[in-house]
Design a protein around this motif. Structure first.
Motif, PDB file in Angstrom:
ATOM      1  N   GLN A  55       0.840  -1.200   0.000  1.00 54.21           N
ATOM      2  CA  GLN A  55       0.000   0.000   0.000  1.00 54.21           C
ATOM      3  C   GLN A  55       0.870   1.242   0.000  1.00 54.21           C
ATOM      4  N   ASP A  56       1.893   1.220   0.863  1.00 53.37           N
ATOM      5  CA  ASP A  56       2.806   2.365   0.908  1.00 53.37           C
ATOM      6  C   ASP A  56       3.497   2.537  -0.436  1.00 53.37           C
ATOM      7  N   GLU A  57       3.954   1.399  -1.003  1.00 46.03           N
ATOM      8  CA  GLU A  57       4.650   1.464  -2.290  1.00 46.03           C
ATOM      9  C   GLU A  57       3.744   2.033  -3.371  1.00 46.03           C
ATOM     10  N   LEU A  58       2.502   1.558  -3.357  1.00 45.06           N
ATOM     11  CA  LEU A  58       1.558   1.991  -4.379  1.00 45.06           C
ATOM     12  C   LEU A  58       1.317   3.493  -4.277  1.00 45.06           C
ATOM     13  N   LYS A  59       1.224   3.943  -3.038  1.00 43.80           N
ATOM     14  CA  LYS A  59       0.967   5.358  -2.826  1.00 43.80           C
ATOM     15  C   LYS A  59       2.160   6.189  -3.294  1.00 43.80           C
ATOM     16  N   ALA A  60       3.364   5.714  -2.940  1.00 46.01           N
ATOM     17  CA  ALA A  60       4.577   6.426  -3.358  1.00 46.01           C
ATOM     18  C   ALA A  60       4.671   6.428  -4.884  1.00 46.01           C
ATOM     19  N   LEU A  61       4.339   5.293  -5.477  1.00 40.44           N
ATOM     20  CA  LEU A  61       4.383   5.151  -6.930  1.00 40.44           C
ATOM     21  C   LEU A  61       3.434   6.147  -7.590  1.00 40.44           C
ATOM     22  N   HIS A  62       2.250   6.249  -7.018  1.00 40.95           N
ATOM     23  CA  HIS A  62       1.268   7.174  -7.566  1.00 40.95           C
ATOM     24  C   HIS A  62       1.809   8.595  -7.545  1.00 40.95           C
ATOM     25  N   ARG A  63       2.482   8.923  -6.450  1.00 41.28           N
ATOM     26  CA  ARG A  63       3.025  10.266  -6.340  1.00 41.28           C
ATOM     27  C   ARG A  63       4.146  10.470  -7.354  1.00 41.28           C
ATOM     28  N   ARG A  64       4.983   9.435  -7.536  1.00 42.11           N
ATOM     29  CA  ARG A  64       6.131   9.554  -8.432  1.00 42.11           C
ATOM     30  C   ARG A  64       5.709   9.681  -9.898  1.00 42.11           C
ATOM     31  N   VAL A  65       4.742   8.832 -10.343  1.00 40.53           N
ATOM     32  CA  VAL A  65       4.428   8.833 -11.771  1.00 40.53           C
ATOM     33  C   VAL A  65       3.353   9.859 -12.129  1.00 40.53           C
ATOM     34  N   GLY A  66       2.620  10.332 -11.127  1.00 37.76           N
ATOM     35  CA  GLY A  66       1.666  11.413 -11.380  1.00 37.76           C
ATOM     36  C   GLY A  66       0.550  11.069 -12.341  1.00 37.76           C
ATOM     37  N   ARG A  67       0.167   9.792 -12.423  1.00 43.12           N
ATOM     38  CA  ARG A  67      -0.914   9.398 -13.316  1.00 43.12           C
ATOM     39  C   ARG A  67      -2.221   9.281 -12.543  1.00 43.12           C
ATOM     40  N   THR A  68      -3.319   9.216 -13.286  1.00 44.48           N
ATOM     41  CA  THR A  68      -4.616   8.990 -12.663  1.00 44.48           C
ATOM     42  C   THR A  68      -4.758   7.502 -12.357  1.00 44.48           C
ATOM     43  N   PHE A  69      -5.115   7.166 -11.127  1.00 42.55           N
ATOM     44  CA  PHE A  69      -5.284   5.768 -10.733  1.00 42.55           C
ATOM     45  C   PHE A  69      -6.753   5.525 -10.376  1.00 42.55           C
ATOM     46  N   VAL A  70      -7.299   4.413 -10.866  1.00 42.56           N
ATOM     47  CA  VAL A  70      -8.606   3.983 -10.384  1.00 42.56           C
ATOM     48  C   VAL A  70      -8.429   2.593  -9.796  1.00 42.56           C
TER      49      VAL A  70
END
Ligand SMILES: Nc1ncnc2c1ncn2[C@@H]1O[C@H](COP(=O)(O)OP(=O)(O)OP(=O)(O)O)[C@@H](O)[C@H]1O
Ligand SMILES: [Mg+2]
Lengths: 366, 261
Positions: A178-193
Motif C-alpha cells: 500500500q505504501d509502495e503503491l501510494k509512493a508510486l502514484h506520487r512519483r508517476v503522477g498518473r490517474t489511478f482507479v
C-alpha cells in the motif's frame, strides 16, 4: 516517465444490466487528472463491472465513459491505452518477468534497445531488477503483484486501472505494498482507479473514495469526509465501525437538536435536522466515546454495564449494555486505561454533542 | 497415491490379465519378425534379422512407407490448422451454439469409418480425387480434425481468459494476442492433437481401401495386401517398426504434456 500527462475520467449515468439483473445502476462520477480514486463496496456491488466498463471489456447498457471530455464508450479496449492490473495479476506464465513487462512495448513495435531500457526502468521502479529472468511462477505473491504494476506502467499509460491488486496478499505485505503503491502514484503522477473491498486500503491510499452498494454510488468524497460525515447508515457501517443511536427529535435549534431515546436525552450539534417528532438516526464512532470517572460530566451521558470486552493490543473493545440505546461499542486505549475491563462492571459513557453525525436509513437515501 | 485402499488380489489379477490381453497380440509380432523361417511363424532354430534387411532393401515397402509418411504429414497439417482454428473460434464466441459446431466436428470419430468411406467414394468419384495422393490426404486430414479439436479445446479450457483481456488491455491486436499469448499457451495441446492426427492417418486402412487402389498404396494397405496374398515375415518386421514409431510418438506426446506442468 517524464512529462506527466494524466487524464481526467468521467462516468455519466453508467448502467449495466444482465438480463433483468442490474449490476451497475446509473453511476456518475468524475476523477480529476492525477487523482487516486478507489471504488469501494461489498462483494457483488459492481466494482469490477465498472472497472471493466472503463477498460472497455464490458459494454455499458446505458451511459457513457468520458476521457478528458471525449466520449470513449465505443472504443475497443486495445485502443484505450490504459494500464491495467487484474485481480490475480494475469501475468503471462510462459514469459519471463522482463518479457512480461516488455509485452506492451512489443505490441507497440518499439525497438529492442528501447524496450530493454524501459523495461529496466520499470523494474527498477518496483525494485525487481534482479528478478528479470525469472518466470512468474518463481515469484512470491507480492513480487508478482509488482511485476503486474511494472507491466501496467511501462508504456506510460495516462490512466491506470487496478482491480483488487492487493487482495491476495497477507496483511503485512499488503501494508507494505500500500505504501509502495501510494509512493508510486506520487512519483508517476498518473490517474489511478483502484478497486477494493478493504476499507483501510481505501482510506489510506485514495484522494477520493466512491462507495458502492447494489450497483449504486452511495457516496463519494475524500476519505476524511466520508469517515467523518457519512450520509447513510451503510456508509457509516462499511467504512470503519459505528454505533447507531435511534431517537425521536424533541427540539430543534440553530446549532443543534435534542433527541429522546427512552429516558435518555441526547444533544446533537449540526444545522440541518428533521422536524420535531420525527425519528432520527445518529452514527457514533466507538473511538469518540469516553469513560466518565467520578464526577466527570459530558454533553451526552449514558450509564451501562460491560457486556463483553476484547483486548486488541493498542486498545480494548468494550461492548456496553445500556437501557435505552442498546449495546454500545467503545474503543478504549489500553495504555493507562482508567479501568480494568471485566464483565458486569458498571460504567458511565460520555461523548460530545459534535461526536456523532445524523445519517439516513439506507431506504430513505435511495 | 498414498492413503488409498491397497488393491486386493482379485483386483490385481484382473488388472494384470487385462494388461496381458492388451499387450500379447502386439508383442507376438516381435518374435515372429525375427523368425529364421520363410513364412509367418515363430523362430525354430535361431533368430534372424534378414526380414528387416529384406524390408529395408525392398523398393516397394520403402515407397509405401514414404507415401504413408507424406500423406500423414499433409493430413496432419490440414487437421491441425482447421481443428485449432475451429477450437479457438468456438472458445472465443463461447455461446451455446458453438457446442453444436464442436459436436459436428467430432462426427468423423462417431460415424463408422466404413459409412464415411462409402460417402467419400461417391463424392471423390465426381471430384476426380479417387486414387490420388491429394484425395487420401484430404480424407485423412478431415477425419483427423476431431483429435485436434478435442486436445486444443481441452488446452483452451485451462487457459485463463484474463490473459487475453490483459493482452488486449495493453494494446495487443487480435493477431498479436493469438500469436504471443494464446498459441504459446495451447501449443502442447496443438502438438498432442498433431501427434494423434498423424497416427490416425499413419495407420488408417478403411478409407484407403475405398478411395485408393494402385497409385496410392499406403503402408497399412500394403500390409493388408501382404497378409492376404503371401505370408512373408517382412510383414511382422513392418509391424514392429510401426509399433516402435507409434510408441515413440506417444512418448513424445507424454514428454510435451509433462513440460506443460
Ligand atoms: N457476465 C455476467 N452475467 C451476469 N451477471 C453478472 C456478470 N458479471 C457480473 N455479474 C453480476 O453483477 C454483479 C456485480 O459484479 P462485479 O463483479 O462487478 O462485483 P464486484 O463488486 O467486483 O464484487 P467482488 O468484490 O466480489 O469482486 C454481481 O452480482 C454479479 O453476479
Ligand atoms: Mg470484483
Amino acid at each position: 516517465m517524464s512529462a506527466p500527462v494524466a487524464h481526467a475520467l468521467e462516468l455519466r449515468g453508467l448502467s449495466k444490466r444482465y438480463g433483468s439483473f442490474i449490476a451497475v445502476d446509473a453511476v456518475s462520477l468524475r476523477v480529476d487528472r492525477g487523482q487516486f480514486l478507489t471504488l469501494l463496496g461489498p462483494s457483488g456491488s459492481g466494482k469490477t463491472t465498472i472497472l471493466m466498463a472503463i477498460a472497455g471489456f464490458v459494454a455499458p447498457s446505458e451511459g457513457a465513459v468520458l476521457l478528458d471530455g471525449a466520449d470513449i464508450t465505443g472504443l475497443s479496449p486495445e485502443r484505450r491505452d490504459f494500464g491495467m492490473v487484474f485481480q490475480g495479476y494475469a501475468l503471462f506464465p510462459h514469459m519471463t518477468v522482463a518479457e512480461n513487462v516488455a509485452f506492451p512495448l512489443r505490441v507497440r513495435g518499439l525497438s529492442r534497445a528501447d524496450r530493454d531500457a524501459r523495461v529496466r526502468g520499470a523494474l527498477d521502479l518496483v525494485q525487481l531488477a534482479a528478478f528479470a529472468g525469472r518466470r512468474p511462477s518463481q515469484l512470491s505473491g507480492g513480487q508478482q503483484q509488482r511485476v503486474a504494476l511494472a507491466r501496467a506502467l511501462v508504456f506510460d499509460p495516462a490512466l491506470l486501472l487496478l482491480d483488487e491488486p492487493l487482495s491476495a496478499l497477507d496483511k503485512k505485505l499488503r501494508a507494505e505494498l500500500q505504501d509502495e503503491l501510494k509512493a508510486l502514484h506520487r512519483r508517476v503522477g498518473r490517474t489511478f482507479v483502484n478497486v477494493t473491498h478493504d476499507q483501510e486500503e481505501a482510506l489510506s491510499l485514495s484522494d477520493q473514495v466512491a462507495i458502492l452498494n447494489h450497483g449504486r454510488l452511495v457516496q463519494m468524497g475524500a476519505p476524511e469526509a466520508l469517515y467523518e460525515r457519512p450520509r447513510t447508515r451503510f456508509v457509516a457501517d462499511f467504512l470503519g465501525k459505528s454505533n447507531f443511536l435511534q431517537g425521536t427529535v424533541r427540539e430543534v435549534g440553530a446549532t443543534g437538536m435534542a433527541l429522546q431515546a427512552g429516558a435518555t436525552r441526547l444533544v446533537q450539534a449540526g444545522a440541518a435536522h428533521p422536524a420535531p417528532g420525527r425519528p432520527a438516526l445518529l452514527s457514533l464512532r466507538p473511538e469518540k466515546i469516553g469513560l466518565l470517572a467520578g464526577a466527570e460530566t459530558a454533553e451526552n451521558e449514558v450509564a451501562g454495564t460491560i457486556a463483553s470486552w476484547a483486548y486488541l493490543g493498542a486498545g480494548y473493545s468494550l461492548s456496553v449494555r445500556t437501557a435505552d440505546l442498546g449495546e454500545i461499542r467503545v474503543a478504549l486505549p489500553a495504555w493507562r486505561a482508567p479501568i480494568a475491563p471485566r464483565e458486569g462492571l458498571p460504567v458511565r459513557l460520555g461523548w460530545a454533542a459534535d461526536a456523532a453525525v445524523p445519517v439516513l436509513e439506507d431506504a430513505d437515501a435511495a | 497415491m498414498n492413503g488409498g485402499y491397497p488393491a486386493g488380489p482379485l483386483a490385481r489379477s484382473i488388472a494384470w490379465a487385462t494388461v496381458l490381453y492388451l499387450l500379447l497380440p502386439i508383442t507376438i509380432v516381435i518374435p515372429v519378425s525375427v523368425t529364421d523361417q520363410r513364412y509367418l511363424s515363430l523362430p525354430e532354430h535361431g533368430i534372424s534379422f534378414r526380414h528387416y534387411a529384406n524390408l529395408l532393401g525392398s523398393e516397394s515397402w520403402l515407397a509405401s512407407i514414404q507415401q504413408s509418411f507424406w500423406i500423414a504429414l499433409g493430413s496432419t497439417l490440414i487437421a491441425v490448422t482447421a481443428g485449432t482454428l475451429c477450437a479457438i473460434g468456438c472458445w472465443r464466441i463461447g455461446r451455446r451454439s458453438t457446442e453444436l459446431v464442436r459436436a459436428l466436428m467430432l462426427l468423423p470419430l462417431i460415424i463408422p469409418a466404413i459409412v464415411y468411406a462409402i460417402g467419400l467414394y461417391r463424392w471423390f468419384g465426381t471430384l476426380d480425387l479417387l486414387d490420388r495422393f491429394l484425395g487420401v490426404t484430404l480424407a485423412h486430414g478431415v477425419t483427423g480434425i476431431p483429435y485436434v479439436v478435442i486436445t486444443v479445446s481441452t488446452a483452451l479450457a485451462a487457459f485463463d481468459p484474463r490473459l487475453e483481456q490483459a493482452a488486449r488491455g495493453m494494446g495487443a491486436s487480435l493477431g498479436q494476442t493469438l500469436r504471443w499469448v494464446i498459441l504459446p499457451r495451447i501449443a502442447p495441446g496443438i502438438a498432442s492433437g498433431a501427434i494423434f492426427a498423424f497416427i490416425h492417418s499413419w495407420d488408417e486402412l478403411v478409407l484407403v481401401l475405398f478411395i485408393a487402389s494402385r497409385n496410392v498404396f499406403t503402408l497399412p494397405r500394403k500390409i493388408w495386401d501382404g497378409i492376404n496374398e503371401n505370408l512373408d515375415p517382412s510383414m511382422a518386421a513392418v509391424a514392429v517398426l510401426l509399433i516402435v514409431f507409434t510408441v515413440a510418438l506417444l512418448a513424445l506426446d507424454g514428454a510435451l504434456r509433462a513440460r506443460r506442468q
